[in-house]
Design a protein around this motif. Structure first.
Motif, short mmCIF file in Angstrom:
data_model
loop_
_atom_site.label_atom_id
_atom_site.label_comp_id
_atom_site.label_asym_id
_atom_site.label_seq_id
_atom_site.Cartn_x
_atom_site.Cartn_y
_atom_site.Cartn_z
N ASP A 144 0.83 -1.21 0.00
CA ASP A 144 0.00 0.00 0.00
C ASP A 144 0.86 1.26 0.00
OD1 ASP A 144 -2.26 -1.58 0.05
OD2 ASP A 144 -2.50 -1.45 2.24
N TRP A 145 1.94 1.24 0.79
CA TRP A 145 2.82 2.40 0.93
C TRP A 145 3.47 2.75 -0.41
CZ3 TRP A 145 8.24 2.25 3.62
CH2 TRP A 145 8.72 3.55 3.82
N MET A 146 3.96 1.75 -1.12
CA MET A 146 4.71 2.01 -2.35
C MET A 146 3.78 2.25 -3.54
SD MET A 146 7.71 1.78 -0.98
CE MET A 146 9.09 1.45 -2.06
N SER A 147 2.73 1.45 -3.67
CA SER A 147 1.87 1.55 -4.85
C SER A 147 1.11 2.87 -4.90
CB SER A 147 0.88 0.38 -4.88
OG SER A 147 0.02 0.41 -3.75
N ALA A 148 0.92 3.51 -3.75
CA ALA A 148 0.19 4.78 -3.73
C ALA A 148 0.90 5.86 -4.53
CB ALA A 148 0.00 5.24 -2.28
N ASP A 149 2.21 5.73 -4.74
CA ASP A 149 2.98 6.77 -5.42
C ASP A 149 3.54 6.34 -6.76
OD1 ASP A 149 2.76 8.89 -3.51
OD2 ASP A 149 4.12 7.79 -2.20
N LEU A 150 3.14 5.17 -7.26
CA LEU A 150 3.64 4.69 -8.54
C LEU A 150 2.49 4.54 -9.52
CD1 LEU A 150 6.17 2.01 -7.26
CD2 LEU A 150 6.74 4.16 -8.41
N PRO A 152 -0.24 3.07 -11.70
CA PRO A 152 -0.89 1.77 -11.49
C PRO A 152 -0.59 0.75 -12.58
CG PRO A 152 -2.48 3.46 -12.14
CD PRO A 152 -1.20 4.17 -11.85
N GLU A 153 -0.21 1.23 -13.77
CA GLU A 153 0.05 0.30 -14.87
C GLU A 153 1.44 -0.32 -14.81
OE1 GLU A 153 0.67 4.53 -16.58
OE2 GLU A 153 -0.45 3.50 -15.01
N PRO A 283 5.82 5.28 -16.95
CA PRO A 283 5.16 3.99 -17.15
C PRO A 283 5.85 3.10 -18.16
CG PRO A 283 3.87 5.78 -18.10
CD PRO A 283 4.95 6.41 -17.29
N GLU A 284 6.67 3.70 -19.05
CA GLU A 284 7.33 2.91 -20.09
C GLU A 284 8.75 2.49 -19.69
OE1 GLU A 284 8.59 6.90 -20.12
OE2 GLU A 284 6.55 6.16 -20.43
N HIS A 285 9.23 2.95 -18.51
CA HIS A 285 10.61 2.63 -18.14
C HIS A 285 10.72 1.17 -17.71
CE1 HIS A 285 14.53 4.52 -17.69
NE2 HIS A 285 14.77 3.61 -16.77
N ARG A 286 11.78 0.48 -18.17
CA ARG A 286 11.88 -0.96 -17.98
C ARG A 286 12.71 -1.38 -16.78
NH1 ARG A 286 10.31 -3.51 -22.75
NH2 ARG A 286 10.35 -5.39 -21.45
N ARG A 287 13.69 -0.58 -16.37
CA ARG A 287 14.56 -0.95 -15.25
C ARG A 287 14.51 0.16 -14.21
NH1 ARG A 287 18.47 -4.55 -16.03
NH2 ARG A 287 18.29 -4.70 -13.78
N TRP A 288 13.91 -0.11 -13.05
CA TRP A 288 13.73 0.95 -12.07
C TRP A 288 13.60 0.35 -10.68
CZ3 TRP A 288 9.33 0.67 -9.11
CH2 TRP A 288 8.30 -0.15 -9.60
N ALA A 289 13.82 1.20 -9.68
CA ALA A 289 13.65 0.79 -8.28
C ALA A 289 13.37 2.02 -7.44
CB ALA A 289 14.88 0.06 -7.76
N LEU A 290 12.35 1.93 -6.60
CA LEU A 290 12.05 2.96 -5.61
C LEU A 290 12.38 2.40 -4.24
CD1 LEU A 290 10.78 5.54 -4.43
CD2 LEU A 290 8.53 4.45 -4.67
N VAL A 291 13.32 3.05 -3.54
CA VAL A 291 13.80 2.58 -2.25
C VAL A 291 13.33 3.53 -1.16
CG1 VAL A 291 15.84 1.96 -0.89
CG2 VAL A 291 15.86 1.64 -3.37
N ARG A 292 12.71 2.97 -0.12
CA ARG A 292 12.29 3.76 1.04
C ARG A 292 12.74 3.06 2.31
NH1 ARG A 292 6.19 5.50 -0.97
NH2 ARG A 292 6.83 7.42 -2.03
#
Length: 449
Positions: A144-150, A152-153, A283-292
């Motif tokens: 819930d914490w992470m998906s709220a800011d990314l 949805p697709e 939404p089209e980026h293939r290699r990514w990471a969000l770290v918290r």
């Protein structure tokens, strides 16, 4: 004939090579074998180029490779010297000082939640080898914490690591090899500098302004061939800058042509931030990471970070977190989830973020009154612009009882960082804030005289 190994001597006889890579490798070998030791001076570029019969730019490039890897340091007129074990400054309190330390970068311990009540609620059955590495309750909260800011697709997978530094190190290791180029903000978070240099990657500085990474800086880094970009979307350390909505959109447009460059966002301030989250990740980026990580609001000893990433990155990252050996303790995971879902504690976290912002803003206003115009960004620190060299100002502050952190410790490419101080002042009372502002004004005037 062997190299002269007297401390501080200039060594040249055993240096070999025709290309920058060969020269750098020769110098690295001399350092590893002890022929060159920490503090030893390297030959001036012109002298080395003449000795080897190469272009001066080739020698410059060799030294730059070693400097980017943290093997040597450049001291201006002091020349280039072999780096010691502490070439990269470290965060935290300075040991053995009688001065008031205002360079720590630490949260206020009085505003870190007390975990004692939650500890009693997390003891359950033991976790055994082969079980899922993420505690189910933590996974639901983190989702819930992470998906709220990314968007949805975007397919999102979760990983838990021992803090943000651990996450960034593992993310780079699963995607890069030694000497690969990595785009870093300039000035930069100390842990990121250390991580990149120790692993032997090549840092490529990207200037930042009040809105975060500059568009031209990122474009130049991508043209340079970087394979990864590390960005702080909010409360950038040391400057306090945060990505604006406009700047984030411009940077996403630049990255649209580079979908396989790994983009790592270190949103370290997250729940404490007073600003909205704007992302480089399209939404089209293939290699990514969000770290918290949770260390800023639950305390540095809570070594846990949640990483949301694309499926391939998540799979590679999971391979570096073998169950039973390098997973994050489920007791710690349960404790984090218990604290982060407690309404009283979450209210305290919000209050802490407001406190940090208010104290930093008050100090910035005092400095402006003292003739040092300053704007408080987001985060734990204040980035103070000076009209004098920061190291000279910090020496004046020491005479007045303060231990400050000069901006050049965070610099990759020099620039304006040498005329800044990064100060941690949120735990000072009103009288101490006024005294520090007055002492800083007096220190600047003393240096300028």
């Amino acid at each position: 004939m062997g190299a002269d190994t007297k401390k501080g001597a200039v060594h040249i006889i055993d240096i070999e090579g025709r290309s920058a890579a060969e020269i750098a490798d020769s110098l690295r070998t001399l350092i590893e074998r002890g022929a060159l030791r920490p503090g030893d001076a390297l030959p001036p570029v012109r002298t080395l180029a003449e000795h080897l019969g190469v272009n001066r730019n080739t020698a410059v490039s060799a030294y730059r490779q070693l400097m980017n890897a943290g093997v040597v340091i450049t001291l201006g007129r002091g020349g280039t010297r072999v780096a010691g074990g502490a070439a990269v400054a470290q965060e935290g309190f300075a040991a053995d000082t009688a001065l008031r330390d205002i360079g720590t970068g630490n949260p206020d311990p009085a505003r870190i939640p007390d975990p004692s009540h939650a500890l009693a609620s997390i003891a359950r059955r033991p976790v055994l080898y082969g079980e899922p590495v993420i505690d189910p309750d933590l996974a639901r909260w983190a989702q819930d914490w992470m998906s709220a800011d990314l968007p949805p697709e975007i397919p999102m997978h979760l990983t838990v690591t021992s803090g943000a530094g651990d996450a960034v190190e593992r993310l780079l290791a699963q995607a890069l090899t030694r000497d690969d180029a990595v785009a870093l903000e300039d000035p930069c978070f100390l842990t990121s500098i250390h991580t990149v240099r120790v692993a032997g990657y090549r840092p490529v500085p990207v200037p930042i302004d009040d809105e975060g990474m500059t568009v031209e800086g990122l474009r130049a880094a991508l043209d340079h061939g970087v394979r990864a970009v590390i960005c702080t979307p909010r409360a950038q350390n040391p400057t306090g800058a945060s990505l604006s909505e406009r700047r984030a959109a411009e940077l996403r447009a630049v990255l649209r042509d580079h979908p396989y460059v790994l983009v790592i966002e270190d949103d370290h301030y997250s729940l404490l931030s007073q600003l909205p989250y704007h992302s480089l990740i399209g939404p089209e980026h293939r290699r990514w990471a969000l770290v918290r990580s949770v260390s800023k609001f639950l305390g540095p000893d809570m070594c846990l970070a949640v990483t949301a990433s694309d499926p391939e990155t998540a799979d590679r990252l999971a391979m570096r977190l073998t169950p039973g050996t390098t997973w994050v303790s489920h007791l710690l995971q349960r404790l984090v989830r218990a604290l982060a879902t407690d309404p009283e504690i979450t209210a305290g976290i919000r209050a802490a973020g407001q406190h940090y912002a208010a104290r930093n803003a008050a100090f910035a206003e005092l400095l402006t009154t003292e003739g040092i115009p300053t704007s408080a960004g987001d985060g734990l620190n204040v980035w103070v612009p000076l009209t004098a060299p920061a190291r000279a100002v910090s020496e004046q502050l020491m005479r007045r009882g303060w231990l400050a952190r000069p901006g050049d410790e965070f610099a990759l490419g020099g620039g304006e960082a040498s005329d800044h101080l990064r100060l941690t002042v949120h735990d000072l009372d009103d009288d101490d804030l006024q005294k520090l502002a007055a002492d800083l004004g007096a220190s600047v005037r003393a240096v300028r005289r």
